[in-house]
Motif scaffolding. Sequence first.
Motif, PDB file in Angstrom:
ATOM      1  N   THR A  39       0.843  -1.197   0.000  1.00 41.07           N
ATOM      2  CA  THR A  39       0.000   0.000   0.000  1.00 41.07           C
ATOM      3  C   THR A  39       0.879   1.248   0.000  1.00 41.07           C
ATOM      4  OG1 THR A  39      -1.715  -1.162   1.251  1.00 41.07           O
ATOM      5  CG2 THR A  39      -1.811   1.248   1.212  1.00 41.07           C
ATOM      6  N   PRO A  40       0.730   2.144  -0.982  1.00 39.87           N
ATOM      7  CA  PRO A  40       1.560   3.358  -1.003  1.00 39.87           C
ATOM      8  C   PRO A  40       1.257   4.249   0.192  1.00 39.87           C
ATOM      9  CG  PRO A  40       0.461   3.012  -3.114  1.00 39.87           C
ATOM     10  CD  PRO A  40      -0.181   2.081  -2.137  1.00 39.87           C
ATOM     11  N   LEU A  41       2.261   4.937   0.669  1.00 38.41           N
ATOM     12  CA  LEU A  41       2.016   5.950   1.685  1.00 38.41           C
ATOM     13  C   LEU A  41       1.179   7.075   1.091  1.00 38.41           C
ATOM     14  CD1 LEU A  41       5.507   6.335   3.429  1.00 38.41           C
ATOM     15  CD2 LEU A  41       3.507   5.087   4.259  1.00 38.41           C
ATOM     16  N   GLY A  71      -3.364   3.086  -5.689  1.00 40.76           N
ATOM     17  CA  GLY A  71      -3.843   3.074  -4.314  1.00 40.76           C
ATOM     18  C   GLY A  71      -3.383   4.260  -3.495  1.00 40.76           C
ATOM     19  N   THR A  72      -2.641   5.208  -4.125  1.00 33.19           N
ATOM     20  CA  THR A  72      -2.152   6.385  -3.396  1.00 33.19           C
ATOM     21  C   THR A  72      -3.303   7.320  -3.019  1.00 33.19           C
ATOM     22  OG1 THR A  72      -0.015   6.346  -4.554  1.00 33.19           O
ATOM     23  CG2 THR A  72      -0.657   8.426  -3.496  1.00 33.19           C
ATOM     24  N   LEU A  73      -3.403   7.625  -1.743  1.00 34.28           N
ATOM     25  CA  LEU A  73      -4.325   8.661  -1.285  1.00 34.28           C
ATOM     26  C   LEU A  73      -3.585   9.993  -1.352  1.00 34.28           C
ATOM     27  CD1 LEU A  73      -6.872   9.789   0.212  1.00 34.28           C
ATOM     28  CD2 LEU A  73      -5.632   9.330   2.340  1.00 34.28           C
ATOM     29  N   GLY A 315       8.969   1.015   3.345  1.00 38.60           N
ATOM     30  CA  GLY A 315       9.841  -0.147   3.411  1.00 38.60           C
ATOM     31  C   GLY A 315      10.485  -0.479   2.081  1.00 38.60           C
ATOM     32  N   ARG A 316       9.979   0.135   0.987  1.00 38.94           N
ATOM     33  CA  ARG A 316      10.580  -0.118  -0.314  1.00 38.94           C
ATOM     34  C   ARG A 316      11.891   0.645  -0.430  1.00 38.94           C
ATOM     35  NH1 ARG A 316       8.826   3.650  -5.224  1.00 38.94           N
ATOM     36  NH2 ARG A 316      10.971   3.040  -5.654  1.00 38.94           N
TER      37      ARG A 316
END
Length: 328
Positions: A39-41, A71-73, A315-316
């Motif tokens: 999930t992107p930050l 999925g980026t907010l 974490g990437r």
Amino acid sequence: MAKLTTVLSILATLPLISSSILPIKHKQLPLSDDDDNDTPLPLIIWHGLGDNYAADGLAEIASLAEDVNPGTLTYIIRIDDDASADRSATFFGNLTLQIEKVCADLTAHPILSTAPAVDALGFSQGGQFLRGYIERCNFPPVRSLVTFGSQHNGISEFQKCGSTDFLCRGAQGLLRSSTWSAFVQSRLVPAQYFRDPNQYEQYLEFSNFLADINNEREVKNQTYKENLEKLERFVMYVFEDDETVIPKETSWFAEVNGTDVTLLRDRAIYKEDWLGLKTLDKKGALKFEMTAGGHMSLSDNLLKKVFSDNYGPYGRKLGGSEQSKEDL
């Protein structure tokens, strides 16, 4: 004259400088090391002078961020929910109070406040405002900060205005005539990051914003330094042909005095590590980038690279070039 009178009447209703500037302390959630979480930050964006949070261009950038990292907010920072008032707030307002509002808004946001971290993108003056957010509150904490054409070391001239842009022209007139007055420093946004080396003593004494967040005064704020050092990446873009931001080298924290340019690594702010920039540089987190074109010349390909290299899941391994550039 009628237009200037209108501008002055607007300014008169704005609040004065806050009596104290204290970093806000929050208990931050631990950052997850789960590399399997894709999930992107969330991404927060602060727009520049004369823009507003509801602008179509910003919506397109948010869509592009989602395309690169599905999925980026994306949350576009606003000082007012009314788009016109939000634009006015880029010219007129107290930056100390504006940043306090942004800190409160992000802290109260149901998703942003529960994320382990967020990423940040600052356009023009929005870049140094995001840095002020990081230094003064940093909750939710920022992982990666990317700024485009931001005035990190201030401006020595105000930008040119369109013939019918009376907000801009009114601000320009006040900046030129009463830069260091309490009235202007508490109400005119560009005045609060005005920094002319030939007026350095006045700047240190009267600047409402930049002298503080750059830790240039004798008493240093250790929290500002500690908060900025937490960044995993700080990328600063200069526009090669920028004629709007004067001097353009401010986007790399360079000091410009006439024709003399002192690069960041040769300045006391770096050598004595007032802000943690030297610490960031030593761990490979500080990046100096240049892109072609004038101020805010942004291509989709450039933005895609920024989103791919600097944002995405926590974490990437962050991508991009390993070597910093610092020569014009």
